[in-house]
Design an enzyme around this catalytic site. Structure first.
Site, short mmCIF file in Angstrom:
data_model
loop_
_atom_site.label_atom_id
_atom_site.label_comp_id
_atom_site.label_asym_id
_atom_site.label_seq_id
_atom_site.Cartn_x
_atom_site.Cartn_y
_atom_site.Cartn_z
N GLU A 289 70.29 45.58 30.46
CA GLU A 289 69.90 44.40 31.24
C GLU A 289 70.42 44.49 32.67
O GLU A 289 69.76 44.04 33.61
CB GLU A 289 70.37 43.11 30.55
N GLU A 318 61.22 48.85 33.12
CA GLU A 318 61.88 49.52 31.99
C GLU A 318 62.47 50.86 32.43
O GLU A 318 63.43 51.34 31.84
CB GLU A 318 60.90 49.71 30.82
ZN ZN Z 1 64.19 45.95 29.10
#
Ligand code: ZN
Length: 524
Positions: A289, A318
């Site tokens: 995160e 991502e």
């Molecule tokens: Zn993620």
């Protein structure tokens, strides 16, 4: 109104929309982290009101008129190509913010995506989605796919209609409906492009997993004893601080499912969860995160409160979180820097564990039933399975009733595992219950982008290993900020990748990374 006044009016409308969305995001964050349980119903209503207002702002006829007047949309609403800089943009006078051309281009796309959906359809799908999610929770609890099946059919139907409204998949439109859905998560990326990447990826990962399966397994038992939660919290804070997360511009909290949310230019929040018998799960969630947060926190301040002020796509996002979690966060150099600190927090558990044993344990790989538990090698196969199933569900080549059997067969083929029940099979992920078809590929694309960026970053910073061992991340942050983060949504993913690395998207750097790392780890 002059061109400049029209542009300023658009910026003002967009800012109001962004602020309404951010306010809704605060309520979401609160709901996931600290809201008392009985507040849930009224919170849903509050969110519906705020999100409805944000949607109205974006789709207001005035927005469309201004976009047409400024040359971003044709009279029939088609997005027109715009030059990059204000100076050259059609109808936009000189002397306005440098990113005005990009602002108009991205806002036109957002406007079309929202305005092409009839309000009745939006309301109907939101209602269906609410029911579908509730049914999915219940179906998963009982492991009963038949409870969820009618809702999944409805979600597929809504997704197909949505793509058609956007201009995909219909009789006179180009591309498949699934292309339209993919494009909303990863602009410019269609079914064919993704297959061309995933097919060779699948073959080489399967070979690698066979080699890993034939090698001795590392001992991971010492990572599954009891680890005091309070100490885990303390270590997470120490780690986050060490990584360079600025707590004057963000927070770390706890939630059932870890996430990152942007509440404002100086307010990006992340969450994690702690399990007593699995300390690395909380730690890797924090690192993952934090990777998302570093991106959002490094966008150019000039883009503040505009539609450009966030990550460009799910895949690029991502790439940042997976880079930090896996490529950096599971590397030898990273833990050479951090293992002594972790040992010091948990002397009773880790004092007797050698560094090589720890490094092997945090990189243990092999088949698993659940995507979110998967290691970085087998993870891509979980995604490829979902990609293959969802494109066939959307095209109609696979029926909902046949989907669980198709899932289980694919699982057997890819992993050699029998799926014991639908709860740990086709019902494990929330995405389809929310109508999020086309989202899954972003996770695997993120791995590919990550390794292409990393290869270039390493070439530009030759002493990167030493920096990682010394826990010095400033140069790495600076590289990613300058090459990727600062641009927000100004460049599409393919453009951004090419600007940063000179390359087109490819699975090769990711595969080479995996093959080298795991040959060393498993000794083949
Ligand atoms: Zn993620």
């Amino acid at each position: 109104m002059s061109g400049a006044e029209k542009l300023n009016r658009l910026y003002a409308l967009d800012r109001e929309r962004m602020y309404l969305s951010r306010a809704a995001a605060v309520l979401h964050w609160d709901e996931e982290t600290c809201m008392p349980p009985r507040a849930v119903e009224e919170r849903a209503e509050q969110l519906a009101v705020l999100e409805g207002l944000a949607h109205e702002k974006l789709t207001a006829p005035e927005t469309g008129e201004l976009l047409r007047d400024l040359g971003a949309l044709s009279s029939s609403g088609v997005e027109l190509p715009l030059p990059r800089n204000t100076e050259d943009a059609a109808g936009v006078p000189a002397g306005l913010p440098a990113a005005a051309g990009d602002f108009l281009r991205v806002l036109s796309r957002d406007y079309n995506r929202a305005a092409r959906l009839p309000p009745e359809f939006v309301r109907e799908s939101a209602r269906a989605e609410g029911l579908s999610q509730a049914a999915w929770v219940e179906a998963r609890k009982r492991g009963d796919f038949s409870m969820f099946a009618p809702h999944l059919k409805k979600m597929i139907d809504c997704a197909g209609k949505k793509a058609e409204y956007w201009g995909y998949g219909g009789s006179d439109a180009g591309g498949s409906a699934y292309d339209g859905l993919l494009d909303s998560f990863e602009p410019g990326m269609g079914e064919k492009e993704i297959s061309a990447l995933f097919d060779p990826l699948k073959k080489r990962v399967e070979v690698l997993l066979k080699k890993i399966a034939a090698s001795p397994k590392p001992d991971t038992g010492f990572l599954h004893l009891d680890y005091d939660i309070q100490r885990q919290r303390e270590f997470s804070r120490e780690l986050l601080d060490g990584l360079g997360f600025d707590t004057s511009r963000g927070r770390l909290d706890e939630s059932a499912h870890p996430f990152t949310t942007t509440l404002g230019f100086n307010d990006v929040r992340i969450t994690t969860r702690y399990a007593e018998n699995d300390p690395m799960s909380g730690i890797f969630s924090v690192i993952h995160e934090a990777g998302h947060a570093f991106y959002e926190l490094a966008v150019d301040p000039q883009l503040k409160a505009t539609c450009l002020a966030e990550g460009v796509s799910m895949g690029i996002h991502e790439s940042q979180s997976r880079l930090w979690e896996n490529v950096i966060g599971r590397s030898r150099a990273f833990w050479e820097g951090w293992f002594p600190a972790l040992q010091a927090r948990f002397p009773a558990r880790l004092a007797g564990v050698t560094f090589p044993a720890f490094y092997r344990a945090v990189n243990a790989a092999g088949p698993s039933l659940i995507r979110t538990d998967a290691d970085e090698v087998s993870y891509s196969l979980h995604i490829i399975l979902r990609f293959d199933l969802e494109r066939r569900l959307i095209s109609g080549a696979l029926s909902v009733d046949d989907a669980p059997a198709a899932w289980n067969a694919a699982f057997r083929e890819l992993f050699g595992l029998e799926v014991p029940d639908d709860a740990s099979g086709i019902l494990q992920d929330v995405h389809w219950s929310m109508g999020s078809f086309g989202y899954f590929p972003s996770y695997a694309l993120g791995n590919l982008y990550a390794l292409q960026f990393w290869k270039k970053c390493r070439a530009d910073i030759p002493r990167i290993e030493q920096l990682l061992i010394r826990r010095e991340y400033a140069e790495i942050h600076a590289w990613f900020k300058e090459k990727i983060h600062v641009f927000g949504r100004r460049f599409d993913p393919a453009e951004l990748l090419e600007k940063a690395t000179g390359e087109k998207l490819s699975a090769v750097p990711f595969l080479e990374y995996l093959e080298t790392k795991y040959a060393d780890l498993y000794g083949f």
